[in-house]
Design an enzyme around this catalytic site. Structure first.
Site, PDB file in Angstrom:
ATOM      1  N   GLU A 178       4.890  -7.796   6.472  1.00  0.00           N
ATOM      2  CA  GLU A 178       4.667  -6.666   7.556  1.00  0.00           C
ATOM      3  C   GLU A 178       5.843  -6.709   8.619  1.00  0.00           C
ATOM      4  O   GLU A 178       6.225  -5.492   9.002  1.00  0.00           O
ATOM      5  CB  GLU A 178       3.284  -6.957   8.323  1.00  0.00           C
ATOM      6  CG  GLU A 178       2.047  -7.085   7.295  1.00  0.00           C
ATOM      7  CD  GLU A 178       1.836  -6.040   6.535  1.00  0.00           C
ATOM      8  OE1 GLU A 178       2.579  -4.994   6.683  1.00  0.00           O
ATOM      9  OE2 GLU A 178       1.362  -6.208   5.388  1.00  0.00           O
ATOM     10  N   HIS A 215       8.445  -4.567   7.184  1.00  0.00           N
ATOM     11  CA  HIS A 215       8.073  -2.948   7.723  1.00  0.00           C
ATOM     12  C   HIS A 215       8.425  -2.554   8.755  1.00  0.00           C
ATOM     13  O   HIS A 215       9.079  -1.210   9.222  1.00  0.00           O
ATOM     14  CB  HIS A 215       6.607  -2.666   7.404  1.00  0.00           C
ATOM     15  CG  HIS A 215       6.257  -2.335   6.146  1.00  0.00           C
ATOM     16  ND1 HIS A 215       6.423  -1.399   5.173  1.00  0.00           N
ATOM     17  CD2 HIS A 215       4.965  -3.043   5.404  1.00  0.00           C
ATOM     18  CE1 HIS A 215       5.788  -1.368   3.954  1.00  0.00           C
ATOM     19  NE2 HIS A 215       4.908  -2.479   3.988  1.00  0.00           N
ATOM     20  N   LEU A 255       0.843  -1.129  -0.236  1.00  0.00           N
ATOM     21  CA  LEU A 255      -0.275  -0.007  -0.092  1.00  0.00           C
ATOM     22  C   LEU A 255       0.984   1.227  -0.231  1.00  0.00           C
ATOM     23  O   LEU A 255       0.401   2.438  -0.360  1.00  0.00           O
ATOM     24  CB  LEU A 255      -0.967   0.062   1.188  1.00  0.00           C
ATOM     25  CG  LEU A 255      -1.897  -1.341   1.246  1.00  0.00           C
ATOM     26  CD1 LEU A 255      -2.641  -1.096   2.565  1.00  0.00           C
ATOM     27  CD2 LEU A 255      -2.783  -0.904   0.008  1.00  0.00           C
TER      28      LEU A 255
END
Ligand code: GNR
Ligand code: NI
Length: 176
Positions: A135, A138, A93
């Site tokens: 994730e 990140h 995203l």
């Protein structure tokens, strides 16, 4: 509340996030916002640094692709084991409109605190396993384009520069 998602490259996306000391109402509020922001953007995962919060908090919901999956929020996730290999076409995203193959482990076992502060362990496969690795990357300041060739990465960097310029222009001169 839907929060704004940072677009790569952004210095915040390169920073390492910090452990959460206590799962309190402010963390639960952050988790709510992460879910709301992820669903509004049609994503299957979101990490707090993507909304500018450098804390070890992620949310996942791969049910669009894995009908048996359910939403899960993870505080201070730690990968305990990685098994096998899978190549998956990943998106992010924070890197809209781009997708590239990334090599990952096929099965991941992850330990985390849930929204009640209880320790949990999850063994995931398929897209959920890929998303857990994406994730937790990140939280380390890594994005999927760090796993592809520098040529592809630099092309994507140019397209993101153009995208950011277009968005800045739209903000300055909103359509009447
Ligand atoms: O929505 C997302 N889809 C996705 C597809 C393949 C591999 C990883 C992902 S995660 C991504 C959402 C996101 O950017 N999370 O950080
Ligand atoms: Ni991402």
């Amino acid at each position: 509340m839907v929060r704004e998602i940072l677009i790569w490259p952004d210095p915040v996306l390169k920073k390492k996030a910090s452990p959460v000391a206590k799962v309190d109402d402010s963390i639960r509020g952050l988790i709510d916002d992460l879910f709301e922001t992820m669903y509004a953007a049609d994503g299957v995962g979101l990490a707090a640094p993507q909304v500018g919060v450098l804390k070890n908090v992620i949310v996942l919901d791969t049910s669009p692709r894995q009908p048996e999956a359910r939403p899960v929020a993870m505080v201070n996730p730690v990968i305990l084991s990685l098994e096998g290999a899978i190549t998956y076409s990943e998106g992010c995203l924070s890197i809209p409109g781009e997708a590239e193959d990334v090599d990952r482990a096929a099965i991941v076992t992850v330990e985390y605190l849930d929204a009640d502060g209880q320790s949990q362990t999850l063994r995931a496969e398929g897209l959920l396993a890929v998303a857990v690795q994406h994730e937790t990357d990140h939280l380390k300041g890594t994005v999927f384009v760090d796993h592809i060739s520098s040529l592809k990465r630099e092309l994507i960097r140019k397209r993101m520069k153009r995208l950011k310029a277009e968005r800045a222009e739209q903000r300055e001169a909103p359509p009447a």
